[in-house]
Design a protein around this motif. Structure first.
Motif, PDB file in Angstrom:
ATOM      1  N   TYR A   1      36.129  50.737  44.732  1.00 31.73           N
ATOM      2  CA  TYR A   1      36.218  49.281  44.583  1.00 31.73           C
ATOM      3  C   TYR A   1      34.841  48.669  44.340  1.00 31.73           C
ATOM      4  O   TYR A   1      34.701  47.710  43.572  1.00 31.73           O
ATOM      5  CB  TYR A   1      36.850  48.679  45.842  1.00 31.73           C
TER       6      TYR A   1
ATOM      7  N   LEU B   1      52.006  48.597  47.905  1.00 32.10           N
ATOM      8  CA  LEU B   1      50.608  48.170  47.846  1.00 32.10           C
ATOM      9  C   LEU B   1      49.661  49.306  48.194  1.00 32.10           C
ATOM     10  O   LEU B   1      48.580  49.438  47.612  1.00 32.10           O
ATOM     11  CB  LEU B   1      50.380  46.986  48.793  1.00 32.10           C
TER      12      LEU B   1
ATOM     13  N   MET C   1      44.274  38.163  46.006  1.00 31.62           N
ATOM     14  CA  MET C   1      44.713  38.236  44.617  1.00 31.62           C
ATOM     15  C   MET C   1      43.542  38.100  43.660  1.00 31.62           C
ATOM     16  O   MET C   1      43.496  38.755  42.608  1.00 31.62           O
ATOM     17  CB  MET C   1      45.748  37.145  44.330  1.00 31.62           C
TER      18      MET C   1
ATOM     19  N   PHE D   1      46.739  50.422  45.631  1.00 30.17           N
ATOM     20  CA  PHE D   1      45.358  50.067  45.974  1.00 30.17           C
ATOM     21  C   PHE D   1      44.652  51.111  46.827  1.00 30.17           C
ATOM     22  O   PHE D   1      43.775  50.781  47.614  1.00 30.17           O
ATOM     23  CB  PHE D   1      45.335  48.724  46.706  1.00 30.17           C
TER      24      PHE D   1
ATOM     25  N   ASN E   1      39.274  43.198  39.465  1.00 30.02           N
ATOM     26  CA  ASN E   1      39.201  44.625  39.168  1.00 30.02           C
ATOM     27  C   ASN E   1      40.179  45.059  38.082  1.00 30.02           C
ATOM     28  O   ASN E   1      39.922  46.041  37.385  1.00 30.02           O
ATOM     29  CB  ASN E   1      39.476  45.427  40.444  1.00 30.02           C
ATOM     30  N   VAL E   2      41.289  44.339  37.928  1.00 33.08           N
ATOM     31  CA  VAL E   2      42.331  44.770  36.999  1.00 33.08           C
ATOM     32  C   VAL E   2      42.227  44.072  35.646  1.00 33.08           C
ATOM     33  O   VAL E   2      42.329  44.717  34.593  1.00 33.08           O
ATOM     34  CB  VAL E   2      43.725  44.523  37.615  1.00 33.08           C
TER      35      VAL E   2
ATOM     36  N   SER F   1      40.518  39.189  44.185  1.00 29.78           N
ATOM     37  CA  SER F   1      39.864  40.499  44.150  1.00 29.78           C
ATOM     38  C   SER F   1      40.624  41.472  43.261  1.00 29.78           C
ATOM     39  O   SER F   1      40.021  42.279  42.537  1.00 29.78           O
ATOM     40  CB  SER F   1      39.751  41.069  45.568  1.00 29.78           C
ATOM     41  N   VAL F   2      41.944  41.404  43.315  1.00 29.59           N
ATOM     42  CA  VAL F   2      42.761  42.274  42.463  1.00 29.59           C
ATOM     43  C   VAL F   2      42.535  41.940  40.988  1.00 29.59           C
ATOM     44  O   VAL F   2      42.330  42.831  40.147  1.00 29.59           O
ATOM     45  CB  VAL F   2      44.250  42.139  42.826  1.00 29.59           C
TER      46      VAL F   2
ATOM     47  N   CYS G   1      42.975  44.071  50.324  1.00 33.59           N
ATOM     48  CA  CYS G   1      43.726  45.206  49.793  1.00 33.59           C
ATOM     49  C   CYS G   1      42.849  46.441  49.635  1.00 33.59           C
ATOM     50  O   CYS G   1      43.350  47.537  49.440  1.00 33.59           O
ATOM     51  CB  CYS G   1      44.321  44.856  48.434  1.00 33.59           C
TER      52      CYS G   1
END
Length: 253
Positions: A41, A31, A211, A35, A217-218, A213-214, A114
């Motif tokens: 971010y 991780l 998750m 990240f 962004n992804v 937030s991930v 993260c």
């Protein structure tokens, strides 16, 4: 009484917890490698919003003022707009960060995220942070809604111009030019809105919020090349041929 135990020493560093359920050494190493971004971010989503606004303006000029397009959207002017988008994206989080740094931190230093999210850090500050929290929410919503407003305004003008085209083939071509951009806009803004809403749903687990937030962004960045590539007929045809070759699609006899 619990807060009083922390007032004896000041906090000078923070620990980003990440996923509370993945705290073994191997998971932490993976991780951390994936990240390892602090400031990006906050900056990169802002740049994405400004770029989508710039693309909406480009389509507006191309469809509503086609004869003026070469004179207006020159290479030099386009590069200047891109520089403004990147500068605006990197400068926009500074206001939030500077306000957060005015608070004192004298308690826990484990950030449940993260990324080095300023909102997660702000929640660990001593004293009342409600006013700063509302100010940060106002800044975030402004960076989200103001570009969206001008994007919608551009497409209202575009739709008005397209409806004035006499031939159906011309209208279809104009709408096809905008379809991929509209899909990218929908993916980006709907994902962002879903994450912001999920933060305010009581009972949502920390892992789900991290998750979210991930994904925020992804997922949009992952979908962008797919959306734009599939607009090209040659790429679509080659993709179908490849899928038929590995027998995902049955070959018609």
């Amino acid at each position: 009484m619990a807060d009083a135990n922390y007032t004896g020493s000041m906090v000078s560093e923070f620990i980003i917890v990440g996923f509370p359920g993945l705290q073994d050494r191997e998971s932490k190493a993976i991780l951390f490698a994936v990240f390892l971004t602090t400031y990006f971010y906050m900056a990169l989503p802002s740049i994405e919003r400004f770029n989508l606004l710039l693309m909406a303006y480009d389509r507006y000029v191309a469809i509503c003022h086609p004869l003026h397009y070469p004179a207006k959207m020159t290479v030099k002017f386009t590069l200047q707009l891109l520089v403004v988008c990147w500068l605006g994206g990197f400068l926009s989080p500074i206001l939030d960060f500077s306000v957060t740094l005015t608070k004192q931190f004298c308690g826990p230093n484990r950030v449940l995220q993260c990324f080095c999210d300023y909102a997660g850090v702000l929640r660990l500050a001593c004293g009342d942070v409600l006013s700063i929290s509302y100010f940060s929410l106002f800044v975030v919503l402004s960076l989200l809604l103001i570009p969206l407003f001008f994007i919608v305004l551009s497409y209202v003008k575009i739709i008005q111009s397209v409806l004035c085209i006499s031939s159906s083939a011309g209208r279809a071509k104009a709408f096809s030019t905008c379809s991929s951009h509209l899909l990218v806009i929908s993916v980006f803004f709907l994902t962002s809105a879903g994450v912001y809403i999920s933060y305010r749903i009581p009972g949502t687990s920390v892992d789900m919020r991290v998750m979210g937030s991930v994904i925020q962004n992804v997922f949009p960045a992952l979908m962008n090349p797919i959306i734009y590539c599939l607009r090209t007929k040659e790429i679509r045809d080659n993709l179908v041929k490849s899928l038929k070759r590995i027998q995902i699609f049955p070959v018609s006899k």
